[in-house]
Each structure stands twice: as structure tokens, then as C-alpha cells.
Design a protein around this motif. Structure first.
Motif, short mmCIF file in Angstrom:
data_model
loop_
_atom_site.label_atom_id
_atom_site.label_comp_id
_atom_site.label_asym_id
_atom_site.label_seq_id
_atom_site.Cartn_x
_atom_site.Cartn_y
_atom_site.Cartn_z
N LEU A 31 0.85 -1.42 0.23
CA LEU A 31 -0.06 -0.12 -0.74
C LEU A 31 0.47 1.45 -0.03
CD1 LEU A 31 -2.47 -1.22 2.67
CD2 LEU A 31 -2.57 -1.18 0.50
N LEU A 32 2.05 0.61 0.54
CA LEU A 32 2.72 2.49 0.97
C LEU A 32 3.61 2.64 -0.17
CD1 LEU A 32 4.74 1.46 4.51
CD2 LEU A 32 3.09 2.97 3.29
N ILE A 33 3.90 1.71 -1.27
CA ILE A 33 4.57 2.58 -3.01
C ILE A 33 3.60 2.98 -3.75
CG2 ILE A 33 5.52 1.52 -4.81
CD1 ILE A 33 7.07 -1.04 -3.22
N PRO A 34 2.77 2.79 -3.81
CA PRO A 34 1.01 3.23 -4.73
C PRO A 34 1.23 4.58 -3.75
CG PRO A 34 0.58 1.04 -4.02
CD PRO A 34 2.16 1.53 -3.67
N MET A 35 1.21 4.82 -2.96
CA MET A 35 0.84 5.93 -1.83
C MET A 35 1.90 6.88 -1.49
SD MET A 35 -2.24 4.50 0.50
CE MET A 35 -3.91 3.67 0.36
N ASP A 36 3.30 6.64 -2.13
CA ASP A 36 3.85 7.46 -2.10
C ASP A 36 4.35 7.57 -0.61
OD1 ASP A 36 4.63 7.94 -3.91
OD2 ASP A 36 3.00 9.53 -4.20
N VAL A 46 -6.29 -0.42 3.65
CA VAL A 46 -4.98 0.37 4.68
C VAL A 46 -5.74 0.09 6.07
CG1 VAL A 46 -4.62 2.21 5.88
CG2 VAL A 46 -4.02 2.24 3.55
N MET A 47 -7.46 0.20 5.88
CA MET A 47 -8.16 0.31 7.46
C MET A 47 -7.99 -1.19 7.73
SD MET A 47 -12.10 1.70 8.31
CE MET A 47 -11.75 3.49 7.86
N LEU A 48 -8.80 -2.17 7.04
CA LEU A 48 -8.51 -3.34 7.04
C LEU A 48 -7.53 -4.07 7.83
CD1 LEU A 48 -10.54 -6.00 7.26
CD2 LEU A 48 -10.36 -6.67 4.38
N ASN A 49 -6.26 -4.11 7.07
CA ASN A 49 -5.19 -4.03 7.53
C ASN A 49 -4.52 -4.13 9.01
OD1 ASN A 49 -2.65 -5.84 6.65
ND2 ASN A 49 -1.60 -3.47 6.50
N TRP A 320 -5.43 -3.03 -8.07
CA TRP A 320 -5.41 -4.59 -8.56
C TRP A 320 -4.34 -4.61 -8.31
CZ3 TRP A 320 -10.12 -7.28 -8.04
CH2 TRP A 320 -11.21 -6.70 -8.50
N THR A 321 -3.28 -3.64 -8.61
CA THR A 321 -1.96 -3.92 -8.13
C THR A 321 -1.64 -4.27 -6.37
OG1 THR A 321 -1.11 -1.58 -8.55
CG2 THR A 321 -1.00 -3.39 -10.32
N MET A 322 -2.42 -3.59 -6.01
CA MET A 322 -1.73 -3.72 -4.11
C MET A 322 -2.33 -4.70 -3.81
SD MET A 322 -3.22 0.53 -3.12
CE MET A 322 -4.58 0.60 -4.11
N TYR A 323 -3.31 -4.96 -4.14
CA TYR A 323 -3.85 -6.35 -4.03
C TYR A 323 -3.57 -6.89 -3.96
CZ TYR A 323 -8.65 -3.60 -3.56
OH TYR A 323 -9.69 -3.35 -3.34
N PHE A 324 -2.68 -7.77 -5.17
CA PHE A 324 -1.40 -8.66 -5.60
C PHE A 324 -0.21 -8.56 -4.96
CE2 PHE A 324 2.13 -9.95 -9.08
CZ PHE A 324 1.26 -11.29 -8.58
N PHE A 325 0.29 -8.09 -4.83
CA PHE A 325 1.53 -7.38 -4.19
C PHE A 325 1.43 -7.06 -2.71
CE2 PHE A 325 3.67 -5.38 -8.22
CZ PHE A 325 4.27 -6.25 -8.34
N GLY A 326 0.22 -7.27 -2.03
CA GLY A 326 -0.03 -7.57 -0.74
C GLY A 326 0.42 -9.39 -0.25
N VAL A 327 -0.18 -10.06 -0.94
CA VAL A 327 -0.36 -11.48 -1.54
C VAL A 327 0.75 -11.93 -1.68
CG1 VAL A 327 -1.64 -13.49 -2.14
CG2 VAL A 327 -3.03 -11.56 -1.86
#
Length: 358
Positions: A31-36, A46-49, A320-327
Motif C-alpha cells: 500500500l505504501l509504495i503507490p501511496m508514496d 488500509v483500514m482492514l489491514n 489491483w496491483t496493491m491486492y496482488f503485491f500484498g499477497v
């Protein structure tokens, strides 16, 4: 309950703890990378995590205290501190020496080396004291402080009559004294953090004094524990959405997280204990290498994240990239950590615990 079964469910809880710790870091990094590097707490992912995994290190503090009073205390303090030097301090020093040589540079999305030998050796001591060789290492100096405080905290849990109020004070102080905000500019090693994690560590010692009996008593309050998790989670979500958190050094969210995570830990311990000999095998696998995974997983999360830095910034592919890279971060960091531990065990045998813990 037999000693084997007892060790089984406590051991399984260690596996549960490390999976939670890896999850919060793996998903947060995605989440942090695309959110700078600025987490938006109103973002649903973010909230769920945060709700699921934030402050999962409290589980480790609880386990450390529990294992001390239920097993290690009987062996005496010399044995206790010797084991901590071998299994915690030495691998922490070794990993700090290794990772101080590897610096992440977000601007060029890669690893850089120290400018020279003086730069490297100058960075070692601050990294050891503050736990900054990797972004997860802050917990180790804090844990070492808890080990130093163990005789005092242990004595408090054994007090009787009115004097026992002191141990309740220690266990409840985290509702008032919060750990600091996690940011590159803020050290996690301060009085607030020591008080915060001392609370969970003392709860563990207190439970371990009479674990079976106390869990039996807590089982009668299972409904209230479930409600505590639900209500505290709802309150945290509301505070996040409305961006309400800190009042000076006090964090309302961290106080609620303390209640949430300790209630959740109790429920998981009760569930695992009820399984008896039928402990989840997959938890045992990760429990066996939990501390080693803690030392190593952040490096592999960073490695994968930096390798695909540009791809994660393509806005057309969000979220979708955030979901993918989280996993992907979660699976990759766990797998690579386990492989490294396996290789070190093959090369050094039991001595590998002095390199990456045990």
C-alpha cells in the motif's frame, strides 16, 4: 492436559503470531509504495489491514512473558539470560551487521552499499541501539529491555493481597501510555513503547503463572471477549475514517488496539487449546521458525517491492496491483525466509540459531 499438548497449543499460537506480523508488513508495503509512503487510513484496504494485523507484535510480547513464567523461570535466571543471549542478542547483532551493509534507496529503487568502511562502522552502533538496520528490528532492543525488566515484572505478578494492584497497574498502563507513531523520523524505542509492550509481556507472565486455570476462567467470558474485539474494532475503524488518533503522546487508537489484540489473543489461545493434539500443522511449520522469519522477512518484502517499484506506480492498474503485491509480498517473504533458514541449518546446524535465531 499433558505437557506435550500444552506445548502444542502455545507453540501453535507462536505460528499464528508470526503470520500476523508478516501480513501487516507485507500488505502495508504494497500500500505504501503507490501511496508514496503516506498511508491513507480512510482507504478501506488500509483500514482492514490495520484492524486485522496492526500491533501483532503484542502477540510476541505476550508469548515471551507466558513462556517465561510457565517454563523458563523454573530453570533459573542464569539459564534464562543465557538463552536470550544465544537466541536473541547474538542473531540480532549478526543480522544488524549484515543488513547495515544493505541500504534501500527509494529514489533509485535499489540497494546501495555504505560509502566506505567508516560510514559502515559508524552506522552499526545506532542501528543496534535503535533497531534500524531493517524496519522491523525496532522490536528487538525493546524486547531486550523487557528481558532486563523480567525479574521486577515477575515479582509483581506473584504479589498477593492489596499489593497485587501493582501488577494490574502495569497491565493497564498501555491504555494511557501509547507507543509512538511509526514513521522514519520517529524512533520506536522510548518510554511509551516500553510501557506499552511491558503491559502485554506482564499479562503473559501473569497467565503463565497458572495458565490452565486462568484460561478456564477466561473461557467463561468468551462472549465478552468476542464483543470486546468487535466493539474495539468498530471504534478503531470510526476513528480512522474520521482521522482521530493522537492527543499529544496519547493515542486513542493504540489504547483500543491493546484491548483488541489481547482479547483476540485470548480467543485464539482458547481455540487452539480446545483442539488438543489436533493442532494445525501449517501453524507448527511457521512456529518452528518464527523468530528467524521475524529477522528475515522485511528484507524480502523490500526486495520484491523495490524490484517492481515502477509497475506498482502505474495508476491504471490500481487498486489491483496493491491486492496482488500484498499477497505476493506475504508469500514471497515467508518462502524466502524459510529457505534461508533451511540453508543455514544445513550449513551450521544448531549454531545457526546464533545467526538468525530459533
Amino acid at each position: 492436559m499433558s505437557q506435550e499438548n500444552y506445548l502444542g497449543y502455545v507453540h501453535s499460537f507462536r505460528g499464528f503470531a508470526i503470520l500476523n506480523v508478516v501480513a501487516i508488513h507485507a500488505i502495508a508495503f504494497a500500500l505504501l509504495i503507490p501511496m508514496d509512503w503516506q498511508l491513507d487510513t480512510t482507504n478501506p484496504m488500509v483500514m482492514l489491514n490495520e484492524l486485522l494485523f496492526h500491533d501483532a507484535t503484542l502477540f510476541f510480547a505476550l508469548i515471551s512473558g507466558l513462556l517465561f513464567s510457565s517454563i523458563l523461570r523454573a530453570r533459573g535466571y542464569p539459564s534464562f539470560y543465557k538463552s536470550k543471549v544465544i537466541n536473541v542478542l547474538l542473531p540480532y547483532i549478526f543480522c544488524t551487521l549484515v543488513f547495515t551493509m544493505m541500504r534501500w534507496n527509494a529514489s533509485n529503487t535499489g540497494l546501495t552499499l555504505p560509502d566506505d568502511a567508516a560510514d559502515y562502522f559508524t552506522a552499526i552502533l545506532p542501528n543496534l541501539i535503535k533497531g534500524e538496520a531493517q524496519f522491523t528490528f525496532w522490536y528487538i532492543p525493546l524486547l531486550l529491555i523487557l528481558f532486563i525488566l523480567t525479574p521486577l515484572l515477575n515479582k509483581l505478578t506473584l504479589l498477593r493481597s492489596y499489593s497485587a494492584a501493582w501488577v494490574w497497574l502495569v497491565m493497564l498502563l498501555p491504555l494511557i501510555f501509547s507507543r509512538p507513531e511509526f514513521s522514519p523520523e520517529t524512533s520506536q524505542i522510548n518510554a511509551g513503547a516500553v510501557i506499552y509492550f511491558s503491559g502485554a509481556y506482564t499479562v503473559g507472565i501473569f497467565l503463565g503463572n497458572d495458565l490452565e486455570n486462568l484460561l478456564n476462567k477466561l473461557a467463561r467470558f468468551r462472549f465478552y471477549l468476542i464483543m470486546t474485539v468487535i466493539v474495539s474494532s468498530a471504534a478503531i475503524a470510526w476513528l480512522m475514517y474520521n482521522e482521530i488518533n493522537r492527543f499529544g503522546y496519547f493515542s486513542l487508537q493504540e489504547s483500543l488496539f491493546y484491548l483488541q489484540k489481547l482479547s483476540m489473543a485470548t480467543l485464539v489461545l482458547l481455540w487452539l487449546r480446545n483442539r488438543g493434539e489436533k493442532q494445525p500443522y501449517w501453524l507448527k511449520i511457521f512456529a518452528n521458525e518464527a523468530f528467524s522469519i521475524y529477522f528475515l522477512h522485511a528484507f524480502f518484502i523490500s526486495l520484491l517491492g523495490m524490484h517492481f517499484w515502477d509497475f506498482q506506480h502505474i495508476t491504471d492498474y490500481q487498486p489491483w496491483t496493491m491486492y496482488f503485491f500484498g499477497v505476493a509480498n506475504f508469500v514471497f517473504s515467508l518462502a524466502m525466509s524459510m529457505i534461508v533458514v533451511w540453508l543455514l541449518r544445513k550449513m551450521f546446524g544448531r549454531r545457526s540459531r546464533m545467526l538468525v535465531g530459533s
